[in-house]
Design a protein around this motif. Structure first.
Motif, PDB file in Angstrom:
ATOM      1  N   THR A 109      75.168   8.991  77.775  1.00  0.00           N
ATOM      2  CA  THR A 109      75.733  10.042  76.917  1.00  0.00           C
ATOM      3  C   THR A 109      74.670  10.575  75.973  1.00  0.00           C
ATOM      4  N   SER A 110      74.816  11.851  75.621  1.00  0.00           N
ATOM      5  CA  SER A 110      73.954  12.489  74.633  1.00  0.00           C
ATOM      6  C   SER A 110      74.733  13.636  74.002  1.00  0.00           C
ATOM      7  N   GLY A 111      74.179  14.194  72.943  1.00  0.00           N
ATOM      8  CA  GLY A 111      74.843  15.312  72.284  1.00  0.00           C
ATOM      9  C   GLY A 111      76.027  14.901  71.434  1.00  0.00           C
ATOM     10  N   VAL A 112      76.103  13.623  71.040  1.00  0.00           N
ATOM     11  CA  VAL A 112      77.141  13.213  70.088  1.00  0.00           C
ATOM     12  C   VAL A 112      76.864  13.856  68.730  1.00  0.00           C
ATOM     13  N   HIS A 113      75.590  14.046  68.422  1.00  0.00           N
ATOM     14  CA  HIS A 113      75.164  14.890  67.302  1.00  0.00           C
ATOM     15  C   HIS A 113      74.566  16.172  67.887  1.00  0.00           C
ATOM     16  N   GLY A 114      74.879  17.290  67.283  1.00  0.00           N
ATOM     17  CA  GLY A 114      74.538  18.578  67.891  1.00  0.00           C
ATOM     18  C   GLY A 114      73.106  19.027  67.734  1.00  0.00           C
ATOM     19  N   ALA A 146      79.573  16.586  71.679  1.00  0.00           N
ATOM     20  CA  ALA A 146      80.122  17.332  70.532  1.00  0.00           C
ATOM     21  C   ALA A 146      79.771  18.805  70.692  1.00  0.00           C
ATOM     22  N   ARG A 147      80.466  19.480  71.565  1.00  0.00           N
ATOM     23  CA  ARG A 147      80.149  20.854  71.912  1.00  0.00           C
ATOM     24  C   ARG A 147      80.029  21.796  70.714  1.00  0.00           C
ATOM     25  N   PRO A 148      80.989  21.844  69.791  1.00  0.00           N
ATOM     26  CA  PRO A 148      80.857  22.814  68.699  1.00  0.00           C
ATOM     27  C   PRO A 148      79.653  22.552  67.810  1.00  0.00           C
ATOM     28  N   ALA A 149      79.244  21.285  67.668  1.00  0.00           N
ATOM     29  CA  ALA A 149      78.039  20.980  66.895  1.00  0.00           C
ATOM     30  C   ALA A 149      76.798  21.446  67.641  1.00  0.00           C
ATOM     31  N   THR A 169      80.497  13.122  64.293  1.00  0.00           N
ATOM     32  CA  THR A 169      81.217  12.677  65.481  1.00  0.00           C
ATOM     33  C   THR A 169      80.851  11.256  65.869  1.00  0.00           C
ATOM     34  N   ASN A 170      79.748  10.741  65.348  1.00  0.00           N
ATOM     35  CA  ASN A 170      79.408   9.356  65.662  1.00  0.00           C
ATOM     36  C   ASN A 170      79.904   8.383  64.596  1.00  0.00           C
ATOM     37  N   ARG A 171      81.017   8.731  63.967  1.00  0.00           N
ATOM     38  CA  ARG A 171      81.692   7.815  63.059  1.00  0.00           C
ATOM     39  C   ARG A 171      83.192   7.748  63.357  1.00  0.00           C
ATOM     40  N   VAL A 172      83.622   8.268  64.528  1.00  0.00           N
ATOM     41  CA  VAL A 172      85.059   8.355  64.808  1.00  0.00           C
ATOM     42  C   VAL A 172      85.468   7.620  66.087  1.00  0.00           C
ATOM     43  N   PRO A 183      87.888  16.305  65.887  1.00  0.00           N
ATOM     44  CA  PRO A 183      86.836  15.419  66.400  1.00  0.00           C
ATOM     45  C   PRO A 183      87.358  14.067  66.864  1.00  0.00           C
ATOM     46  N   SER A 184      88.296  13.474  66.133  1.00  0.00           N
ATOM     47  CA  SER A 184      88.852  12.190  66.551  1.00  0.00           C
ATOM     48  C   SER A 184      89.660  12.333  67.833  1.00  0.00           C
ATOM     49  N   ARG A 185      90.439  13.408  67.943  1.00  0.00           N
ATOM     50  CA  ARG A 185      91.189  13.643  69.186  1.00  0.00           C
ATOM     51  C   ARG A 185      90.243  13.821  70.365  1.00  0.00           C
ATOM     52  N   HIS A 186      89.162  14.589  70.135  1.00  0.00           N
ATOM     53  CA  HIS A 186      88.187  14.827  71.189  1.00  0.00           C
ATOM     54  C   HIS A 186      87.558  13.509  71.639  1.00  0.00           C
ATOM     55  N   ALA A 187      87.178  12.685  70.671  1.00  0.00           N
ATOM     56  CA  ALA A 187      86.600  11.381  70.996  1.00  0.00           C
ATOM     57  C   ALA A 187      87.587  10.533  71.782  1.00  0.00           C
ATOM     58  N   GLY A 188      88.851  10.543  71.378  1.00  0.00           N
ATOM     59  CA  GLY A 188      89.864   9.770  72.079  1.00  0.00           C
ATOM     60  C   GLY A 188      90.042  10.218  73.518  1.00  0.00           C
TER      61      GLY A 188
END
Length: 394
Positions: A109-114, A146-149, A169-172, A183-188
């Motif tokens: 995975t990558s792009g958790v931070h934009g 994290a697409r929007p980021a 996004t890397n705290r949820v 962001p939490s829903r997206h992560a879920g």
């Protein structure tokens, strides 16, 4: 899962408690999100679920089981993430290299931070080197979590549900499909329907944040043998032996019984091709270690000098002005050694900064100016006693 990994996970009570809290929240939200909850259960049990949409010739899934895909091929898909304010969805790019023969399943995975471009390029490069016809097992890559980021090349997810807000996004993780924040829903959604069900091991790639660069290092819990074995296959000079925050993505994997760690690849917002090559080589070593690809190992940690530390000492700016570093990334420093100075607009030295520990430079502010409170330097070192979860200024 091996007995060693189980024992390692037993020591992570704080993470298990965290996951339990998320689960309780999902139950409380169940009445308001029953359709989502039912769809999750059905999708997980029933394998891959396609939405029927096609974007740029790529099919869209809301749940994925890589075993449903044809072996010996690469598959390019979109995963349907959380809804935008318009009701459309953030679609996440998914590349699956499914080997001709059965074997382990790895998730990258990558792009958790934009703002972390080198992490994206590393994963893309690994996937471009894979030939599914010669593989035993499967590698799935998700490059833009994290697409929007990513669209604005900024670290945090811009969330406007309750006024402008920036969510890390890397705290949820592992998220909650029925939570009150996007962001939490997206992560879920990603964790439940895409990542966790397809992972026997996972690697979550990152870089430093905007304005701050880091050395090439891995964040890995070295007391878990299966994680230690993977982290040591990278020809990089530092390992941060620390669980960091409970709700980062690689820890959500570990809490779910999936060995995982986090490579850190230089500075944000640009491609460090030299550093990227080290992590591509190490990741290919990991895939060879798991028998997914064949061939001799490349360089590993045995071929370089590796410094392992369990804590990072932060040095924060006490003044505003231009920052002048007196040391470089990976330099060894002693307690009391001067590592940076700061000058005001007249060129006068207004602050001098010294290390409080003996260790190695693992991060430095790359922006030339700083206001008070900004991190200027992080020094990787070994703390005699670890108490609780450490937090670091950003």
């Amino acid at each position: 899962m091996s007995e060693e990994l189980k024992e390692g996970l037993d020591r992570r009570d704080f993470m298990i408690a965290s996951i339990a809290t998320v689960g309780a929240s999902a139950v409380l939200a169940g009445n308001t999100g029953s359709a989502i909850a039912q769809d999750t259960a059905a999708g997980t049990a029933g394998g891959t679920v396609y939405t029927g949409d096609v974007i740029d010739g790529k099919k869209v899934v809301r749940t994925l089981d890589v075993n449903d895909l044809a072996p010996g091929q690469k598959h390019l898909l979109y995963f349907q993430g959380v809804q935008m304010p318009t009701g459309q969805h953030w679609h996440v790019s998914v590349t699956v290299a499914r080997g001709a023969n059965p074997g382990k399943r790895g998730v990258l995975t990558s792009g958790v931070h934009g703002d972390e471009m080198s992490s994206i390029h590393t994963v893309q490069t690994v996937m471009n080197q894979l030939d599914p016809a010669q593989m035993s097992g499967t590698v799935m890559a998700v490059t833009d979590v994290a697409r929007p980021a990513i669209e604005s090349m900024q670290r945090r997810w811009p969330n406007f549900g309750r006024g402008p807000d920036l969510v890390d996004t890397n705290r949820v993780w592992p998220g909650n499909e029925n939570d009150i924040t996007a962001p939490s829903r997206h992560a879920g959604l990603l964790f439940n329907r895409l990542l966790r069900p397809n992972a026997d091991f996972a690697i979550d790639f990152h870089t430093g944040t905007t304005g701050f660069e880091v050395a090439a290092f891995n964040i890995a819990e070295m007391d878990i043998p299966e994680i230690k074995a993977m982290a040591e296959l990278y020809p990089v000079g530092q390992i941060f032996d620390n669980p960091t925050y409970p709700n980062v993505l690689h820890n959500a994997f570990v809490a779910a019984g999936i060995p995982s760690f986090c490579p850190e690849i230089g500075a944000a917002r640009h491609l460090d091709l030299e550093m990227i090559s080290l992590f591509v080589e190490g990741t290919m070593n990991v895939l060879k270690h798991h028998g997914i690809v064949a061939g001799p190992m490349g360089r590993t940690g045995k071929d370089v000098s590796v410094f392992v530390g369990n804590s990072a000492f932060p040095i924060l700016a006490t003044a505003g002005g231009l920052v002048e570093h007196l040391v470089k990334l990976n330099d060894k420093v002693e307690a009391g050694q001067k590592v940076a100075i700061q000058r005001n607009s007249f060129g006068e030295v207004v602050a001098e900064y010294t290390s409080g520990v003996a260790g190695e430079i693992t991060g430095q502010r790359s922006d030339a100016m700083s206001e008070p409170g900004n991190p200027l330097v992080f020094i990787l070192f070994n703390k005699a006693t670890q108490e609780g979860v450490e937090t670091y200024p950003e």
